[in-house]
Structure formats: C-alpha cells, structure tokens
Design a protein around this motif. Structure first.
Motif, PDB file in Angstrom:
ATOM      1  N   GLY A 204       0.858  -1.205  -0.175  1.00  0.00           N
ATOM      2  CA  GLY A 204      -0.030  -0.005  -0.012  1.00  0.00           C
ATOM      3  C   GLY A 204       0.786   1.234  -0.149  1.00  0.00           C
ATOM      4  N   LEU A 205       2.023   1.212   0.731  1.00  0.00           N
ATOM      5  CA  LEU A 205       2.864   2.526   0.783  1.00  0.00           C
ATOM      6  C   LEU A 205       3.546   2.838  -0.390  1.00  0.00           C
ATOM      7  N   THR A 206       3.812   1.328  -0.934  1.00  0.00           N
ATOM      8  CA  THR A 206       4.484   1.580  -2.334  1.00  0.00           C
ATOM      9  C   THR A 206       3.648   2.297  -3.308  1.00  0.00           C
ATOM     10  N   ILE A 207       2.216   1.684  -3.348  1.00  0.00           N
ATOM     11  CA  ILE A 207       1.376   2.371  -4.398  1.00  0.00           C
ATOM     12  C   ILE A 207       1.058   3.865  -4.167  1.00  0.00           C
ATOM     13  N   ILE A 208       1.004   4.179  -2.841  1.00  0.00           N
ATOM     14  CA  ILE A 208       1.042   5.685  -2.396  1.00  0.00           C
ATOM     15  C   ILE A 208       2.013   6.482  -2.945  1.00  0.00           C
ATOM     16  N   PHE A 209       3.457   5.820  -2.692  1.00  0.00           N
ATOM     17  CA  PHE A 209       4.618   6.510  -3.344  1.00  0.00           C
ATOM     18  C   PHE A 209       4.731   6.865  -4.731  1.00  0.00           C
ATOM     19  N   ILE A 210       4.141   5.717  -5.505  1.00  0.00           N
ATOM     20  CA  ILE A 210       4.419   5.691  -6.977  1.00  0.00           C
ATOM     21  C   ILE A 210       3.078   7.062  -7.409  1.00  0.00           C
ATOM     22  N   ALA A 211       1.921   6.887  -6.753  1.00  0.00           N
ATOM     23  CA  ALA A 211       0.930   7.812  -7.088  1.00  0.00           C
ATOM     24  C   ALA A 211       1.534   9.490  -6.661  1.00  0.00           C
ATOM     25  N   VAL A 212       2.224   9.580  -5.764  1.00  0.00           N
ATOM     26  CA  VAL A 212       2.672  10.958  -5.401  1.00  0.00           C
ATOM     27  C   VAL A 212       3.933  11.429  -6.404  1.00  0.00           C
ATOM     28  N   MET A 213       4.473  10.214  -6.625  1.00  0.00           N
ATOM     29  CA  MET A 213       5.708  10.643  -7.686  1.00  0.00           C
ATOM     30  C   MET A 213       5.028  11.107  -8.888  1.00  0.00           C
ATOM     31  N   VAL A 214       4.027  10.269  -9.515  1.00  0.00           N
ATOM     32  CA  VAL A 214       3.300  10.504 -10.821  1.00  0.00           C
ATOM     33  C   VAL A 214       2.797  11.851 -10.878  1.00  0.00           C
ATOM     34  N   LEU A 215       1.680  12.016  -9.892  1.00  0.00           N
ATOM     35  CA  LEU A 215       0.688  13.059  -9.621  1.00  0.00           C
ATOM     36  C   LEU A 215       1.296  14.488  -9.150  1.00  0.00           C
ATOM     37  N   VAL A 216       2.345  14.440  -8.170  1.00  0.00           N
ATOM     38  CA  VAL A 216       2.632  15.548  -7.492  1.00  0.00           C
ATOM     39  C   VAL A 216       4.057  16.114  -7.834  1.00  0.00           C
ATOM     40  N   VAL A 217       5.141  14.696  -8.045  1.00  0.00           N
ATOM     41  CA  VAL A 217       6.426  15.558  -7.965  1.00  0.00           C
ATOM     42  C   VAL A 217       6.874  15.586  -9.708  1.00  0.00           C
ATOM     43  N   ARG A 218       6.033  14.782 -10.460  1.00  0.00           N
ATOM     44  CA  ARG A 218       6.340  15.043 -12.045  1.00  0.00           C
ATOM     45  C   ARG A 218       6.037  16.418 -12.442  1.00  0.00           C
ATOM     46  N   PRO A 219       4.525  16.832 -12.194  1.00  0.00           N
ATOM     47  CA  PRO A 219       4.404  18.225 -12.493  1.00  0.00           C
ATOM     48  C   PRO A 219       5.153  19.405 -11.646  1.00  0.00           C
ATOM     49  N   LEU A 220       5.740  19.173 -10.531  1.00  0.00           N
ATOM     50  CA  LEU A 220       6.793  19.895  -9.791  1.00  0.00           C
ATOM     51  C   LEU A 220       7.938  20.106 -10.757  1.00  0.00           C
ATOM     52  N   LEU A 221       8.412  18.837 -11.126  1.00  0.00           N
ATOM     53  CA  LEU A 221       9.812  18.901 -11.922  1.00  0.00           C
ATOM     54  C   LEU A 221       9.485  19.682 -13.389  1.00  0.00           C
ATOM     55  N   SER A 222       8.230  19.425 -14.063  1.00  0.00           N
ATOM     56  CA  SER A 222       8.018  20.100 -15.116  1.00  0.00           C
ATOM     57  C   SER A 222       7.747  21.720 -15.154  1.00  0.00           C
ATOM     58  N   TYR A 223       7.454  22.156 -13.695  1.00  0.00           N
ATOM     59  CA  TYR A 223       7.550  23.411 -13.444  1.00  0.00           C
ATOM     60  C   TYR A 223       8.803  23.971 -13.202  1.00  0.00           C
ATOM     61  N   VAL A 224       9.683  23.261 -12.564  1.00  0.00           N
ATOM     62  CA  VAL A 224      11.200  23.640 -12.433  1.00  0.00           C
ATOM     63  C   VAL A 224      11.782  23.865 -13.834  1.00  0.00           C
ATOM     64  N   VAL A 225      11.464  22.863 -14.659  1.00  0.00           N
ATOM     65  CA  VAL A 225      11.985  23.040 -16.088  1.00  0.00           C
ATOM     66  C   VAL A 225      11.655  24.254 -16.985  1.00  0.00           C
ATOM     67  N   GLN A 226      10.359  24.479 -16.735  1.00  0.00           N
ATOM     68  CA  GLN A 226       9.895  25.662 -17.607  1.00  0.00           C
ATOM     69  C   GLN A 226      10.040  26.825 -17.040  1.00  0.00           C
ATOM     70  N   HIS A 227      10.327  27.389 -15.763  1.00  0.00           N
ATOM     71  CA  HIS A 227      10.322  28.418 -15.151  1.00  0.00           C
ATOM     72  C   HIS A 227      11.445  28.813 -14.576  1.00  0.00           C
ATOM     73  N   ILE A 228      12.845  27.645 -14.244  1.00  0.00           N
ATOM     74  CA  ILE A 228      13.894  28.132 -13.806  1.00  0.00           C
ATOM     75  C   ILE A 228      14.977  27.771 -14.781  1.00  0.00           C
ATOM     76  N   GLN A 229      15.660  28.775 -15.323  1.00  0.00           N
ATOM     77  CA  GLN A 229      16.560  28.799 -16.453  1.00  0.00           C
ATOM     78  C   GLN A 229      18.012  28.057 -16.049  1.00  0.00           C
ATOM     79  N   SER A 230      18.080  28.082 -14.868  1.00  0.00           N
ATOM     80  CA  SER A 230      19.579  27.563 -14.506  1.00  0.00           C
ATOM     81  C   SER A 230      19.588  26.253 -14.774  1.00  0.00           C
ATOM     82  N   ARG A 231      20.539  25.696 -15.580  1.00  0.00           N
ATOM     83  CA  ARG A 231      20.730  24.221 -15.645  1.00  0.00           C
ATOM     84  C   ARG A 231      21.186  23.414 -14.528  1.00  0.00           C
ATOM     85  N   SER A 232      22.007  24.050 -13.771  1.00  0.00           N
ATOM     86  CA  SER A 232      22.392  23.461 -12.548  1.00  0.00           C
ATOM     87  C   SER A 232      21.636  23.442 -11.281  1.00  0.00           C
TER      88      SER A 232
END
Length: 417
Positions: A204-232
């Motif tokens: 159950g914890l594994t399923i929750i972890f996967i859901a958080v990564m896909v539904l929360v962390v993935r959009p967060l990373l997309s936001y970082v790529v689109q709005h933060i220009q620093s590659r580092s």
C-alpha cells in the motif's frame, strides 16, 4: 592505512581492472558490461582470493567493505535514475499493446520455470532467512530479467536498432524492465514482511509512493524546467528528488533502486536534462558503478560450486533461463506473424541479462534468501546468457555488415546508455 587511503587505493585498482577486462571483452566481440562483471569476479575470492588470498585481504579488508558497498549503492542509484530517464515512454505507449503481450510472455514462462525449479533446489541452496515461497519468488524473478541497456548496445552495434525487429525488441525490453522492477518490488515487500498484514502495508505504501511521484512530483519537475533557467538548479532538483525517492523506498522496505528508477521515469524529456544526465553518466560509469560490480564479485565464490552435481545444477539453471526467455519470446513473436528468423532474433535478445540481473541477485543475497552457492550459480548464468547474444545473432545472420540501416548518434546514445 586510514579508511580514506584504502578507498582511494581500491578505486585505482578497480578502475584499472575494469578497463583491462572491458577492453578485452570488446576485442572478442562482447559487451563492456561483461568485462565489468568479470573484473568484479577477478578481484574477489573466485580468482584473486583463490590464488593470492593475502593480497585480496590487503586490498579489500573487511573494515572497508561497508564504505565500498555504500559508494556502489550510490553508483547503482545514479545508474537506475539514468536508465529510467532514457526510457522512451512515448514509444512504449505507441507500441504498448503488442509489446506488453510479448513482454508478458517473455516474463511468464521463465518465471514459471524458475519458480518451479526453485521448489526442488530449496532444501540445499536456499539462504539462511529464506522461506520456500520467498526463495521460489526470487529465483523466478531472476529468471525473468532482460537487461535493457545491454540489449540496446547490441542493437546499435549490430545496426539493427531501427529495423522493425530491433525497435520491437527495444520496446519489449523497456516494458519488460518496468514490469520486472515492479514485480521485484512486490516480491521484496513480501519477503521483508513477517505476515500478510505487513506485506499489505508495504504494498500500500509503495502504491501511494508511486501515485505521489506521478501526480505531484512529476508536475513539480515540469514547473522547475519551464520556469527556472539555471541548468545546475534543474539538475540539482532532479538529484535531490532522486535521493529522497531512493531514501523513501528504502525506508518503505523495498529497495533504493525502485525510487531511483521511478525518478528517472518521471523526469521531463527535454534536451537540457538529457545533456546533464549524459555528463553524470560518464562520471558514474567510470567511478562509482564499477564499485557495485566489485562488491558483487567479492560476494561471489565460484569455488563453492564443487563436484558434478553442483555443476549440473548450474547448467540446469542456465538451460531453463535460456529456454524460458528464448522460447517465450520466439513463439509469441511468431504467433504475431513475424518470420522464424526474426522471432528467434527477438528471443535471443530478450535472453540478455547483464547488470540488471546482478542487481536482482544482490537484493536476494542481501535478504539472505539466496545462499552463496546459488548466488554464484546465478551470476554465472547472467554472464553466459549475456555472452550468448552476439554469437547467436551472427548465426542468425544479424551482422553489422549485413544490416546497414543508418542509426543516428543521438538515437544510439539514448538507447544504449
């Protein structure tokens, strides 16, 4: 000698040994990963320890092994992160129905063969903390693995990466890897848990972890790529999430490789990230990942396989590993309408294991589900099945000279790294 001094000495020895064995393997038409595995065996009790036991103890004293394992695990996490990042998720989505059908066939038959065979081997070859069910599960998964990076390198070297069967093999291996890793995560969760309730909590914890990564962390990373220009800052964000994800899956009780792999899968697919990951790979493949091979080699004692009976068991494991993967892949592709030659080609390619197999075996060994003897046998199986691919492809007529379809450098790099 202080711990830091020992680690620096070990790094020098390991890097040089890997370079020697890796280049020797390339000269005889084999993959670099075979040289890395053989280098690990050469520095362990199977060769160096058997011939010069005092030298092995001097180079790799017990006090340094925990640090060596930690650095190897870091290299492994970075490798799995890179592997997940290079999976072509769009290609998998486009060809998923056919590829999933073939991949399931390529996993199911070897899993059943390995699972059934483990029932016979359990009394004599199981680890100290194994139950019959956990032993059968881990051997079944070990038989089911296909090494996506090794297969991709073979496809690019044979210049069949962009043929119909080459692309199908690549997608099948990608799907196979994803299915196998999540199957292994389930198996490890069951092994770690003392009863059904704890197993359910872990899953159950594994399923929750996967859901958080896909539904929360993935959009967060997309936001970082689109709005933060620093590659580092972009790559730093990815590494922080990688480390947190690896820590989380390790705390859940599955393994750090699952968090690292999933982080790579959810990364935004853009040029900046790809370039940064490629530069990260170069350092990791040279410095940290070889430590994983050496630590695996220090655990592998081929000398434990003694007498005709033990070697017959080893040959039996190799045979069922080959039969399961080659027949499972070949018959399915043939049923789907491809020629016998192309179907056999895909079956042979799906039989490659390499580094991915070593990861599975090390997890089983760390959990003490696999004994040192069967661990050594399965390492030999991984080496043999991976080495078989190149000569069998030559016999089937898939040589570089006959398959001259152009492959762009970007596509090869993307697939093979």
């Amino acid at each position: 000698m202080m711990l830091t001094g020992y680690i620096l000495l070990q790094l020098n020895v390991i890097i040089l040994t890997v370079q020697v064995f890796g280049n020797l393997c390339r000269r005889i038409g084999q993959q670099w990963v075979i040289g890395e595995i053989l280098a690990g065996l050469a520095l362990g009790p199977s060769l160096l320890g058997a011939i010069f036991p005092d030298l092995e103890i001097l180079l790799f004293p017990q006090s340094t092994l925990p640090m060596l394992q930690t650095l190897g695990d870091i290299g492994l996490a970075l490798y799995m992160f890179s592997l997940g990042a290079r999976l072509d998720t769009h290609l998998i989505a486009r060809q998923s129905p056919k590829a999933i059908f073939i991949s399931l066939s390529g996993i199911l038959l070897p899993f059943v063969l390995g699972f059934s065979s483990a029932f016979l081997l359990y009394p004599d070859l199981s680890g100290s903390k194994a139950t019959l069910f956990s032993f059968m599960l881990i051997v079944g998964v070990a038989m089911s693995i296909t090494a996506f990076p090794v297969l991709a390198r073979i496809l690019s070297e044979r210049r069949i990466l962009h043929t119909k069967i080459g692309m199908l093999a690549l997608v099948c291996a990608s799907v196979d890897d994803v299915l196998a890793w999540y199957l292994l995560a389930l198996v490890v969760a069951i092994i770690h848990s003392l009863n059904g309730l704890l197993a359910g909590v872990t899953v159950g914890l594994t399923i929750i972890f996967i859901a958080v990564m896909v539904l929360v962390v993935r959009p967060l990373l997309s936001y970082v790529v689109q709005h933060i220009q620093s590659r580092s800052l972009q790559i730093a964000s990815g590494i922080v999430i990688l480390l947190l994800a690896a820590y989380t899956t390790n705390a859940i009780g599955i393994h750090l490789v699952f968090g690292a792999f999933l982080t790579g899968v959810i990364l935004p697919r853009n040029v900046a990230f790809a370039e940064q990951i490629r530069s990260l790979d170069q350092v990791n493949n040279l410095l940290f990942l070889p430590l994983f091979f050496v630590f695996s080699g220090l655990r592998t004692q081929i000398g434990l396989i003694q007498g005709p009976t033990m070697w017959l068991i080893c040959l039996f494991l190799i045979a069922i590993a080959c039969l399961g993967k080659i027949i499972g892949g070949t018959l399915t592709v043939r049923i789907l309408g491809e020629s016998w030659r192309e179907a056999l080609c895909l079956g042979v390619l799906m039989n490659t294991r390499g580094l991915v197999e070593l990861i599975v075996l090390n997890i089983g060994f760390e959990l003490r589900v696999l004994s040192p003897a069967i661990f050594a046998m399965l390492v030999i199986m991984a080496i043999v099945t991976t080495m078989m691919a190149s000569p069998l492809l030559l016999l089937l007529g898939y040589s570089s000279s006959k398959n001259t379809e152009a492959t762009s450098e970007e596509a090869v790099e993307k697939a093979a790294t």
